[in-house]
Design a protein around this motif. Structure first.
Motif, PDB file in Angstrom:
ATOM      1  N   PRO A 193       0.797  -1.236   0.000  1.00  0.00           N
ATOM      2  CA  PRO A 193       0.000   0.000   0.000  1.00  0.00           C
ATOM      3  C   PRO A 193       0.826   1.281   0.000  1.00  0.00           C
ATOM      4  O   PRO A 193       0.330   2.336  -0.378  1.00  0.00           O
ATOM      5  N   SER A 194       2.068   1.211   0.445  1.00  0.00           N
ATOM      6  CA  SER A 194       2.918   2.409   0.497  1.00  0.00           C
ATOM      7  C   SER A 194       4.286   2.080  -0.068  1.00  0.00           C
ATOM      8  O   SER A 194       4.709   0.920  -0.081  1.00  0.00           O
ATOM      9  N   LEU A 195       4.953   3.110  -0.512  1.00  0.00           N
ATOM     10  CA  LEU A 195       6.256   2.937  -1.150  1.00  0.00           C
ATOM     11  C   LEU A 195       7.342   2.735  -0.107  1.00  0.00           C
ATOM     12  O   LEU A 195       7.381   3.423   0.923  1.00  0.00           O
ATOM     13  N   ARG A 196       8.218   1.786  -0.402  1.00  0.00           N
ATOM     14  CA  ARG A 196       9.404   1.542   0.428  1.00  0.00           C
ATOM     15  C   ARG A 196      10.627   1.499  -0.481  1.00  0.00           C
ATOM     16  O   ARG A 196      10.529   1.061  -1.640  1.00  0.00           O
ATOM     17  N   ASP A 217       4.494   1.902  -5.207  1.00  0.00           N
ATOM     18  CA  ASP A 217       3.438   1.252  -4.445  1.00  0.00           C
ATOM     19  C   ASP A 217       2.574   0.438  -5.406  1.00  0.00           C
ATOM     20  O   ASP A 217       2.621   0.615  -6.622  1.00  0.00           O
ATOM     21  N   SER A 247       1.034  -6.720   5.024  1.00  0.00           N
ATOM     22  CA  SER A 247       1.748  -6.037   6.102  1.00  0.00           C
ATOM     23  C   SER A 247       2.520  -7.062   6.903  1.00  0.00           C
ATOM     24  O   SER A 247       2.213  -8.260   6.858  1.00  0.00           O
TER      25      SER A 247
END
Length: 248
Positions: A193-196, A217, A247
């Motif tokens: 869901p989010s950029l890493r 993402d 997650s």
């Protein structure tokens, strides 16, 4: 008596001399056409014998015969008075290009729906390579041969290291991607869901296969894959996507 008029017709000069001799003040109106633009006319030439001079009144009028020239663009085409209607369908360069069957239609909390009608659910990711779709669970590493990282069950492994980087640096986590030939030119990774950021070890592993990598993402990675796979082909562009609900 000679009045300084230049130019003066001989007939007009004789008329002026006769009227001066009897003490009259003439009022002569002469109209002279001209070809200059804007056109003008010479009216009401007033001669006064006691001042020995003349006064000339000029009246300028715009040319009625001058045609209105249309404004031209840089390519010599006329500029329309109102903006033309834009046809956006003509601007779609990929409008006639078929959409790949592995294009991602929807991103779910626990999976994906592809353009072919295939749905991958159960919390699995998807590996899109060469027009084929495979379930992908990089957090499960199998010790057996042939099914590492793709489907099945195995030992759990974290995907985020202590620095907060997305770390999938074990070749078994990529399944058959290392044994695929010819390999795609670009691999688009959707990390949830989010950029890493991608760990240097993971980037080095993918680059050692001769594949360039782009990290986004999941939603943006799916959109980027759909665009590039349609434009360049599924043999040149691959994708590895984690579901939105992933997650640790």
């Amino acid at each position: 008596m000679t009045i300084p008029i230049n130019p003066m017709r001989p007939s007009m000069l004789r008329t002026l001399q006769r009227t001066t001799a009897i003490g009259l003040t003439p009022r002569v109106a002469i109209t002279r056409p001209t070809s200059l633009s804007p056109s003008f006319s010479v009216n009401n030439l007033n001669f006064t014998n006691n001042q020995n001079a003349f006064t000339r009144h000029l009246a300028t009028t715009p040319s009625l015969l001058a045609a209105k020239k249309p404004k031209l663009a840089h390519n010599n085409e006329p500029i329309p008075d109102s903006p033309p209607t834009t046809n956006f369908s003509e601007m779609d360069m990929l409008g006639q290009t078929p959409i790949p069957s592995t294009a991602v239609d929807e991103c779910f909390h626990d999976g994906f729906a592809l353009n072919s009608g295939v749905q991958i659910t159960g919390g699995s990711g998807v590996l899109l390579v060469d027009g084929e779709a495979f379930e992908w669970r990089p957090w499960l590493v199998s010790s057996g041969a042939g099914g590492e990282g793709v489907g099945g069950k195995g030992q759990g492994k974290k995907l985020v290291n202590a620095k907060g980087q997305w770390d999938v640096s074990d070749e078994k986590q990529w399944g058959f991607l290392g044994r695929l030939w010819p390999r795609p030119d670009l691999l688009i990774i959707g990390v949830g869901p989010s950029l890493r950021p991608l760990s240097p070890a993971t980037r080095g592993l993918i680059n050692s296969m001769g594949v360039r990598v782009e990290v986004l993402d999941t939603r943006n990675a799916a959109s980027q894959y759909n665009l590039l796979a349609t434009e360049r082909g599924t043999d040149q562009v691959a994708a590895a996507l984690l579901p939105l609900g992933w997650s640790e």
